[in-house]
Design an enzyme around this catalytic site. Sequence first.
Site, PDB file in Angstrom:
ATOM      1  N   SER A   7       5.803  76.398 -13.662  1.00  0.00           N
ATOM      2  CA  SER A   7       6.658  75.240 -13.938  1.00  0.00           C
ATOM      3  C   SER A   7       6.530  74.225 -12.816  1.00  0.00           C
ATOM      4  O   SER A   7       6.798  74.523 -11.650  1.00  0.00           O
ATOM      5  CB  SER A   7       8.113  75.691 -14.056  1.00  0.00           C
ATOM      6  OG  SER A   7       8.947  74.554 -13.969  1.00  0.00           O
ATOM      7  N   HIS A  32       3.487  74.397 -17.158  1.00  0.00           N
ATOM      8  CA  HIS A  32       4.764  74.217 -17.858  1.00  0.00           C
ATOM      9  C   HIS A  32       5.462  72.975 -17.306  1.00  0.00           C
ATOM     10  O   HIS A  32       5.685  72.842 -16.107  1.00  0.00           O
ATOM     11  CB  HIS A  32       5.632  75.455 -17.632  1.00  0.00           C
ATOM     12  CG  HIS A  32       6.922  75.452 -18.368  1.00  0.00           C
ATOM     13  ND1 HIS A  32       7.034  75.844 -19.692  1.00  0.00           N
ATOM     14  CD2 HIS A  32       8.168  75.098 -17.982  1.00  0.00           C
ATOM     15  CE1 HIS A  32       8.291  75.740 -20.069  1.00  0.00           C
ATOM     16  NE2 HIS A  32       9.007  75.284 -19.050  1.00  0.00           N
ATOM     17  N   ASP A  34       8.682  70.478 -17.514  1.00  0.00           N
ATOM     18  CA  ASP A  34      10.092  70.420 -17.918  1.00  0.00           C
ATOM     19  C   ASP A  34      10.593  68.985 -17.973  1.00  0.00           C
ATOM     20  O   ASP A  34      10.737  68.333 -16.946  1.00  0.00           O
ATOM     21  CB  ASP A  34      10.939  71.199 -16.907  1.00  0.00           C
ATOM     22  CG  ASP A  34      10.723  72.699 -17.010  1.00  0.00           C
ATOM     23  OD1 ASP A  34      10.908  73.238 -18.110  1.00  0.00           O
ATOM     24  OD2 ASP A  34      10.364  73.312 -15.987  1.00  0.00           O
ATOM     25  N   MET A  36      13.720  66.619 -18.750  1.00  0.00           N
ATOM     26  CA  MET A  36      15.191  66.687 -18.864  1.00  0.00           C
ATOM     27  C   MET A  36      15.769  65.286 -18.907  1.00  0.00           C
ATOM     28  O   MET A  36      15.360  64.427 -18.123  1.00  0.00           O
ATOM     29  CB  MET A  36      15.768  67.400 -17.646  1.00  0.00           C
ATOM     30  CG  MET A  36      15.198  68.778 -17.419  1.00  0.00           C
ATOM     31  SD  MET A  36      15.906  69.470 -15.934  1.00  0.00           S
ATOM     32  CE  MET A  36      15.055  71.051 -15.906  1.00  0.00           C
ATOM     33  N   HIS A  65       8.040  71.360 -22.219  1.00  0.00           N
ATOM     34  CA  HIS A  65       9.356  71.899 -22.599  1.00  0.00           C
ATOM     35  C   HIS A  65      10.364  70.752 -22.581  1.00  0.00           C
ATOM     36  O   HIS A  65      10.825  70.346 -21.523  1.00  0.00           O
ATOM     37  CB  HIS A  65       9.722  73.002 -21.582  1.00  0.00           C
ATOM     38  CG  HIS A  65      11.094  73.576 -21.733  1.00  0.00           C
ATOM     39  ND1 HIS A  65      11.669  74.381 -20.762  1.00  0.00           N
ATOM     40  CD2 HIS A  65      12.021  73.486 -22.730  1.00  0.00           C
ATOM     41  CE1 HIS A  65      12.876  74.747 -21.152  1.00  0.00           C
ATOM     42  NE2 HIS A  65      13.121  74.213 -22.331  1.00  0.00           N
ATOM     43  N   MET A  67      13.796  69.227 -22.826  1.00  0.00           N
ATOM     44  CA  MET A  67      15.237  69.517 -22.774  1.00  0.00           C
ATOM     45  C   MET A  67      15.934  68.175 -22.950  1.00  0.00           C
ATOM     46  O   MET A  67      16.508  67.610 -22.013  1.00  0.00           O
ATOM     47  CB  MET A  67      15.598  70.171 -21.442  1.00  0.00           C
ATOM     48  CG  MET A  67      15.169  71.623 -21.371  1.00  0.00           C
ATOM     49  SD  MET A  67      15.146  72.269 -19.695  1.00  0.00           S
ATOM     50  CE  MET A  67      13.492  71.792 -19.220  1.00  0.00           C
ATOM     51  N   MET A 135      14.902  81.158 -23.281  1.00  0.00           N
ATOM     52  CA  MET A 135      15.403  80.797 -21.950  1.00  0.00           C
ATOM     53  C   MET A 135      16.133  81.996 -21.346  1.00  0.00           C
ATOM     54  O   MET A 135      17.036  82.567 -21.963  1.00  0.00           O
ATOM     55  CB  MET A 135      16.374  79.620 -22.033  1.00  0.00           C
ATOM     56  CG  MET A 135      15.742  78.285 -22.379  1.00  0.00           C
ATOM     57  SD  MET A 135      14.386  77.786 -21.306  1.00  0.00           S
ATOM     58  CE  MET A 135      15.200  77.690 -19.709  1.00  0.00           C
ATOM     59  N   ASP A 173      11.355  81.900 -19.809  1.00  0.00           N
ATOM     60  CA  ASP A 173      11.450  80.831 -18.804  1.00  0.00           C
ATOM     61  C   ASP A 173      12.780  80.918 -18.066  1.00  0.00           C
ATOM     62  O   ASP A 173      13.840  80.818 -18.682  1.00  0.00           O
ATOM     63  CB  ASP A 173      11.334  79.484 -19.542  1.00  0.00           C
ATOM     64  CG  ASP A 173      11.435  78.277 -18.625  1.00  0.00           C
ATOM     65  OD1 ASP A 173      11.399  78.438 -17.395  1.00  0.00           O
ATOM     66  OD2 ASP A 173      11.537  77.159 -19.170  1.00  0.00           O
TER      67      ASP A 173
END
Length: 214
Positions: A7, A32, A34, A36, A65, A67, A135, A173
Amino acid sequence: MVKISPSVLSADFLEFGEDIKKMEDLGIDMLHIDVMDGIFVPNISFGNPLIKSIKAHTKLPLDVHLMIDKPHRYIEDFAKYADILGFHFEAGSDNVATLKRIRELGCKSCITIKPCTEPEEIFDLLPLCDMVLVMSVEPGFGGQSFLESALSKLSRLKAEIERRGLDIDLEVDGGVNGETAESAVKAGANVLVAGSYLIGSDKMEERVEFLKSL
Ligand code: DX5
Ligand code: ZN
Protein backbone atom coordinates in the site's frame (compact mmCIF):
# COMPACT_ATOMS: atom_id res chain seq x y z
CA MET A 1 0.95 -18.62 -4.60
CA VAL A 2 0.37 -15.51 -2.49
CA LYS A 3 0.47 -12.14 -4.28
CA ILE A 4 1.77 -9.02 -2.56
CA SER A 5 0.23 -5.59 -3.03
CA PRO A 6 2.15 -2.97 -1.00
CA SER A 7 0.00 0.00 0.00
CA VAL A 8 1.51 3.29 -1.13
CA LEU A 9 -0.39 5.16 1.59
CA SER A 10 2.64 4.76 3.87
CA ALA A 11 5.05 6.23 1.29
CA ASP A 12 6.98 9.47 1.21
CA PHE A 13 5.83 10.48 -2.24
CA LEU A 14 8.91 12.53 -3.03
CA GLU A 15 11.02 9.39 -2.49
CA PHE A 16 8.55 6.91 -3.82
CA GLY A 17 10.09 6.36 -7.26
CA GLU A 18 13.05 4.64 -5.55
CA ASP A 19 10.77 2.49 -3.41
CA ILE A 20 8.86 1.34 -6.49
CA LYS A 21 12.09 0.25 -8.22
CA LYS A 22 13.23 -1.58 -5.10
CA MET A 23 9.91 -3.39 -4.75
CA GLU A 24 9.84 -4.32 -8.43
CA ASP A 25 13.26 -5.94 -7.95
CA LEU A 26 11.94 -7.85 -4.94
CA GLY A 27 9.19 -9.36 -7.08
CA ILE A 28 6.03 -7.81 -5.68
CA ASP A 29 2.94 -8.40 -7.78
CA MET A 30 1.07 -5.08 -7.84
CA LEU A 31 0.77 -1.74 -6.06
CA HIS A 32 -2.17 -0.98 -3.79
CA ILE A 33 -3.39 2.59 -4.14
CA ASP A 34 -5.72 4.00 -1.47
CA VAL A 35 -7.98 6.83 -2.61
CA MET A 36 -9.84 8.56 0.27
CA ASP A 37 -12.31 11.42 -0.04
CA GLY A 38 -12.78 12.62 3.55
CA ILE A 39 -16.48 11.68 3.35
CA PHE A 40 -16.70 7.91 3.03
CA VAL A 41 -13.71 7.73 5.38
CA PRO A 42 -12.42 10.39 7.80
CA ASN A 43 -9.21 11.02 5.88
CA ILE A 44 -8.14 12.47 2.52
CA SER A 45 -5.30 10.89 0.55
CA PHE A 46 -4.85 11.72 -3.15
CA GLY A 47 -6.52 11.39 -6.52
CA ASN A 48 -5.90 10.56 -10.14
CA PRO A 49 -2.97 12.95 -10.83
CA LEU A 50 -0.75 10.96 -8.47
CA ILE A 51 -1.98 7.64 -9.87
CA LYS A 52 -1.14 8.88 -13.37
CA SER A 53 2.43 9.62 -12.23
CA ILE A 54 2.79 6.21 -10.57
CA LYS A 55 1.51 4.54 -13.75
CA ALA A 56 4.21 6.32 -15.76
CA HIS A 57 6.91 4.97 -13.42
CA THR A 58 6.06 1.30 -13.28
CA LYS A 59 4.76 -1.63 -15.26
CA LEU A 60 3.34 -3.19 -12.10
CA PRO A 61 -0.44 -3.54 -12.13
CA LEU A 62 -2.19 -0.83 -10.10
CA ASP A 63 -4.69 -2.14 -7.56
CA VAL A 64 -6.82 0.94 -6.86
CA HIS A 65 -8.91 0.88 -3.65
CA LEU A 66 -11.53 3.62 -3.78
CA MET A 67 -12.72 4.74 -0.35
CA ILE A 68 -15.05 7.37 -1.74
CA ASP A 69 -18.75 8.14 -1.52
CA LYS A 70 -20.85 7.14 -4.56
CA PRO A 71 -17.87 5.78 -6.48
CA HIS A 72 -19.82 5.32 -9.74
CA ARG A 73 -19.27 9.06 -10.32
CA TYR A 74 -15.53 8.56 -10.81
CA ILE A 75 -15.18 5.07 -12.33
CA GLU A 76 -14.39 6.42 -15.83
CA ASP A 77 -11.58 8.61 -14.42
CA PHE A 78 -9.90 5.96 -12.31
CA ALA A 79 -10.24 3.29 -15.00
CA LYS A 80 -7.75 5.26 -17.11
CA TYR A 81 -4.84 4.13 -14.91
CA ALA A 82 -6.15 1.29 -12.73
CA ASP A 83 -5.65 -2.36 -13.63
CA ILE A 84 -7.83 -3.58 -10.78
CA LEU A 85 -10.50 -1.11 -9.72
CA GLY A 86 -12.23 -1.68 -6.38
CA PHE A 87 -14.88 0.23 -4.48
CA HIS A 88 -16.89 -0.26 -1.31
CA PHE A 89 -20.12 -2.23 -1.15
CA GLU A 90 -21.30 0.30 1.46
CA ALA A 91 -20.49 3.47 -0.54
CA GLY A 92 -23.89 4.17 -2.09
CA SER A 93 -23.53 3.18 -5.73
CA ASP A 94 -25.56 0.69 -7.74
CA ASN A 95 -23.06 -2.09 -7.11
CA VAL A 96 -24.15 -4.32 -9.99
CA ALA A 97 -23.95 -1.52 -12.55
CA THR A 98 -20.64 -0.27 -11.18
CA LEU A 99 -18.98 -3.69 -11.27
CA LYS A 100 -20.19 -4.22 -14.86
CA ARG A 101 -18.96 -0.77 -15.91
CA ILE A 102 -15.50 -1.44 -14.47
CA ARG A 103 -15.19 -4.56 -16.61
CA GLU A 104 -16.54 -2.76 -19.69
CA LEU A 105 -13.79 -0.19 -19.22
CA GLY A 106 -11.18 -2.96 -19.36
CA CYS A 107 -10.27 -3.19 -15.66
CA LYS A 108 -10.57 -6.08 -13.26
CA SER A 109 -13.44 -5.46 -10.89
CA CYS A 110 -13.23 -5.62 -7.11
CA ILE A 111 -15.87 -5.20 -4.41
CA THR A 112 -14.63 -4.28 -0.93
CA ILE A 113 -16.32 -4.86 2.42
CA LYS A 114 -15.82 -2.94 5.65
CA PRO A 115 -15.66 -4.76 9.00
CA CYS A 116 -19.40 -4.09 9.53
CA THR A 117 -20.43 -6.04 6.42
CA GLU A 118 -20.97 -9.78 6.36
CA PRO A 119 -19.66 -11.69 3.34
CA GLU A 120 -23.06 -13.26 2.65
CA GLU A 121 -24.30 -9.77 1.69
CA ILE A 122 -22.09 -9.82 -1.41
CA PHE A 123 -22.51 -13.44 -2.50
CA ASP A 124 -24.88 -12.45 -5.33
CA LEU A 125 -22.24 -10.07 -6.70
CA LEU A 126 -19.47 -12.65 -6.91
CA PRO A 127 -19.97 -13.54 -10.61
CA LEU A 128 -19.28 -9.87 -11.44
CA CYS A 129 -16.04 -9.71 -9.43
CA ASP A 130 -12.46 -10.52 -10.36
CA MET A 131 -11.35 -9.80 -6.81
CA VAL A 132 -12.98 -9.35 -3.40
CA LEU A 133 -11.26 -7.21 -0.76
CA VAL A 134 -11.95 -7.89 2.91
CA MET A 135 -10.96 -4.98 5.16
CA SER A 136 -9.22 -6.17 8.32
CA VAL A 137 -9.26 -2.62 9.79
CA GLU A 138 -11.75 0.23 9.61
CA PRO A 139 -10.80 1.91 6.32
CA GLY A 140 -9.17 5.32 6.52
CA PHE A 141 -5.72 4.97 8.03
CA GLY A 142 -2.60 2.84 7.75
CA GLY A 143 -0.86 1.38 10.78
CA GLN A 144 -3.91 -0.06 12.58
CA SER A 145 -4.21 -3.50 14.21
CA PHE A 146 -5.58 -6.47 12.29
CA LEU A 147 -9.17 -7.38 13.22
CA GLU A 148 -9.46 -11.14 13.79
CA SER A 149 -13.08 -11.02 12.60
CA ALA A 150 -11.69 -10.79 9.04
CA LEU A 151 -10.53 -14.41 9.22
CA SER A 152 -13.95 -16.00 9.30
CA LYS A 153 -15.09 -13.62 6.53
CA LEU A 154 -12.22 -14.74 4.33
CA SER A 155 -12.96 -18.40 4.89
CA ARG A 156 -16.69 -17.98 4.22
CA LEU A 157 -15.93 -16.11 1.00
CA LYS A 158 -13.34 -18.68 -0.03
CA ALA A 159 -15.84 -21.51 0.51
CA GLU A 160 -18.53 -19.74 -1.53
CA ILE A 161 -16.12 -18.90 -4.37
CA GLU A 162 -15.10 -22.56 -4.53
CA ARG A 163 -18.68 -23.79 -4.26
CA ARG A 164 -19.58 -21.66 -7.29
CA GLY A 165 -16.40 -22.63 -9.18
CA LEU A 166 -15.40 -18.99 -9.67
CA ASP A 167 -11.92 -17.62 -10.36
CA ILE A 168 -11.73 -14.71 -7.91
CA ASP A 169 -8.76 -13.33 -6.00
CA LEU A 170 -9.34 -12.80 -2.29
CA GLU A 171 -7.49 -9.81 -0.89
CA VAL A 172 -7.04 -8.71 2.71
CA ASP A 173 -6.12 -5.16 3.72
CA GLY A 174 -5.15 -3.64 7.04
CA GLY A 175 -2.70 -4.64 9.75
CA VAL A 176 -1.08 -7.36 7.65
CA ASN A 177 2.34 -8.12 9.11
CA GLY A 178 4.63 -10.89 10.36
CA GLU A 179 2.13 -11.92 13.05
CA THR A 180 -1.12 -11.75 11.07
CA ALA A 181 -0.33 -12.64 7.45
CA GLU A 182 -0.12 -16.38 7.93
CA SER A 183 -3.56 -16.73 9.49
CA ALA A 184 -5.04 -14.56 6.71
CA VAL A 185 -3.54 -16.86 4.08
CA LYS A 186 -4.73 -19.95 5.96
CA ALA A 187 -8.23 -18.45 6.02
CA GLY A 188 -8.18 -18.11 2.22
CA ALA A 189 -6.55 -14.79 1.27
CA ASN A 190 -4.27 -14.99 -1.77
CA VAL A 191 -3.54 -11.24 -2.14
CA LEU A 192 -1.95 -9.46 0.82
CA VAL A 193 -1.97 -5.69 1.10
CA ALA A 194 0.82 -4.44 3.36
CA GLY A 195 1.52 -0.78 4.06
CA SER A 196 3.43 0.10 7.19
CA TYR A 197 4.94 -3.42 7.38
CA LEU A 198 6.79 -2.90 4.08
CA ILE A 199 7.03 0.71 2.93
CA GLY A 200 9.77 2.62 4.70
CA SER A 201 10.99 -0.48 6.54
CA ASP A 202 14.71 -1.24 6.38
CA LYS A 203 13.65 -4.91 6.49
CA MET A 204 11.57 -4.66 3.32
CA GLU A 205 13.55 -7.37 1.54
CA GLU A 206 13.21 -10.05 4.23
CA ARG A 207 9.57 -9.12 4.85
CA VAL A 208 8.67 -9.51 1.17
CA GLU A 209 10.48 -12.87 1.22
CA PHE A 210 8.49 -13.91 4.27
CA LEU A 211 5.14 -12.94 2.75
CA LYS A 212 6.01 -14.72 -0.49
CA SER A 213 6.85 -17.87 1.44
CA LEU A 214 3.33 -18.19 2.90
C1 DX5 B 1 -6.61 1.61 5.07
C2 DX5 B 1 -6.03 1.28 3.73
C3 DX5 B 1 -4.92 0.32 3.77
C4 DX5 B 1 -3.72 0.77 4.56
C5 DX5 B 1 -2.96 -0.44 5.00
O1 DX5 B 1 -7.81 2.24 4.91
O2 DX5 B 1 -7.01 0.72 2.89
O3 DX5 B 1 -4.54 -0.08 2.46
O4 DX5 B 1 -2.88 1.63 3.85
O5 DX5 B 1 -1.95 -0.04 5.85
P1 DX5 B 1 -1.34 -1.03 6.94
O6 DX5 B 1 -0.80 -2.22 6.19
O7 DX5 B 1 -0.28 -0.21 7.60
O8 DX5 B 1 -2.46 -1.42 7.86
ZN1 ZN C 1 -6.42 -0.20 0.97
